[in-house]
Design a protein around this motif. Structure first.
Motif: not given
Length: 461
Positions: A279-280, A286-287, A291-293
């Motif tokens: 899960i982590m 996802r984070s 951040e890249q976007e």
């Protein structure tokens, strides 16, 4: 005829008649006596008290008229200031309010012959702003109280600051709304989310949630580990019941069971950690993508912000330049005024100019008559030859004389200020501003605009 006794019908009638305002022409200012008709005024003029007052007046007529004029001006301005403030009102309205008092200072005892002349005097002195319209003359009081002016300035500054703060807050809100709309457009627009229905289930049916483990070693789920743990405890209890007398076997079985329990616990702990890790890891992934976007979108937003900042800076620079220009213009105006003031002198009499006699000391025959300055005596006095009778020459102080404007196209002489002593032609008269435009005749010529009436006078031809 004796005076009627108090309380008699005649006395009551006389008192009723004397109430309220009477005709102004039947009022004696020196005696402060109001007469009801021409006969009463005639009787009053022949009385001893009136004759005594007139003898006093003849000894100092100019001083008494000046006192009445000063009182009338003070009462008029006090009524204008208290009742109307700095509003623009008709002069006749203020005059009617003034004469409502029975014992006011009457205008026929002052130096002004009519209300129009008095209003023009107020405008010329800069006490009020005056203008003429179809309805008559209007006056507006100019406030000079330091406390009131300071209070008005502070209120005006506060209103300006509040308005600027409101404009800034509106600009901030608009900017934030634009940024939000741009961000939403770049992400694909505002997505409309539709509501979904929950899955139907029967009453009494259980909801089961299964979590799959992702740890190394191929360990099973929590259910299998729970079963194993249960079996291990069950075997331990059975062996303890069957082998109560065998100490060695009990010890061996206990050690074996302990080892199994530790292994089961270790395997169970490894399975839990592996599920959390999965899960982590998913959240971290996802984070990292988000951040890249964001980093990709950052340059566009920063460029837009920089452009907006540059535009704001340019606007501020333009405003500062405009303020500096206004300050420079004000400084130039102040310098011009200072130069004009430095050129204005206390004495203005010149030989050959037409003047008007405004002193009553010369008698009714020459009062408000025009004459020509023949000779200047000690700069502040002049010998004046009357135009109506050239044989009459009067020595008068410059305070008893006034300049004569003349008509458009006539020659005039500048007696004070810029161009002092030069001859010019009167081109335009601006009655509302009490100024004129003059064209110089001598030298290289030139035009002087905004010359006040007191700074030039008509030349005698």
């Amino acid at each position: 005829m004796p005076k009627a006794e108090r309380g008699t019908p005649k006395d009551i009638a006389n008192r009723a008649k004397s109430k309220g305002l009477q005709k102004l022409k039947f009022y004696c200012q020196m005696c402060q006596k109001q007469c009801r008709d021409a006969n009463g005024m005639k009787c009053h003029e022949t009385s001893e008290g009136h004759l005594r007052q007139m003898r006093i007046f003849s000894e100092n007529s100019g001083g008494i008229v000046d006192t009445f004029s000063k009182d009338f001006e003070d009462y008029f301005l006090d009524s204008l200031k208290r009742r109307h403030g700095v509003k623009r009102v008709r002069a006749n309205l203020v005059y009617n309010e003034l004469i409502a008092d029975k014992h006011h200072v009457h205008m026929n005892s002052t130096m002004w012959s009519s209300l129009t002349v008095f209003v023009q005097y107020l405008g010329k002195k800069g006490i009020c702003i005056v203008d003429e319209s179809e309805r008559g003359w209007f006056v507006q009081y100019i406030e000079r109280d330091v406390v009131k002016l300071a209070k008005a300035a502070t209120t005006k500054e506060r209103e300006i600051k509040e308005r600027e703060e409101e404009e800034r807050s509106q600009r901030r809100m608009q900017k934030s709304m634009l940024e939000a709309s741009r961000a939403a457009e770049e992400e694909g627009g505002w997505g409309e989310k539709e509501a979904t229905k929950l899955g139907e289930r029967k009453e009494g049916e259980r909801v089961e949630i299964g979590i799959k483990g992702g740890g190394g070693g191929g360990g099973g789920g929590e259910a299998e580990q729970g079963l194993k743990r249960k079996c291990a405890f069950d075997d331990d209890d059975e062996e303890d019941n069957d082998n109560d007398n065998d100490n060695d076997n009990d010890n061996d079985n206990d050690n074996d069971n302990d080892n199994e329990e530790e292994n089961n616990r270790n395997s169970n702990g490894n399975s839990k950690v592996s599920a959390l890790d999965s899960i982590m890891n998913a959240n971290k992934h996802r984070s990292a993508v988000e951040e890249q976007e964001k980093q990709k979108k950052k340059p566009k937003k920063e460029k837009e912000k920089e452009k907006e900042k540059e535009k704001e800076k340019e606007k501020e620079k333009e405003k500062e330049k405009e303020k500096e220009k206004e300050k420079e213009k004000e400084k130039e105006k102040e310098k011009k005024k200072e130069k004009e003031k430095s050129k204005i002198k206390k004495h203005w009499l010149h030989v050959g100019i037409v003047v008007k006699v405004v002193s009553k000391d010369v008698g009714k025959l020459h009062y408000k008559s025009k004459g020509v300055v023949v000779e200047v005596v000690d700069r502040f006095a002049a010998k004046v030859t009357m135009i109506s009778d050239e044989s009459v020459v009067i020595l008068l102080d410059q305070d008893d004389l006034r300049t004569v404007v003349g008509k458009v196209g006539e020659k005039v002489k500048i007696v004070n200020g810029e161009g002092r002593g030069k001859v010019a032609i009167l081109e335009e008269i601006r009655v509302e501003e009490f100024v004129c435009r003059l064209k110089l005749v001598e030298g290289a010529g030139g035009v002087l605009d905004g010359v006040e009436y007191e700074h030039f006078s008509k030349l005698h031809v």
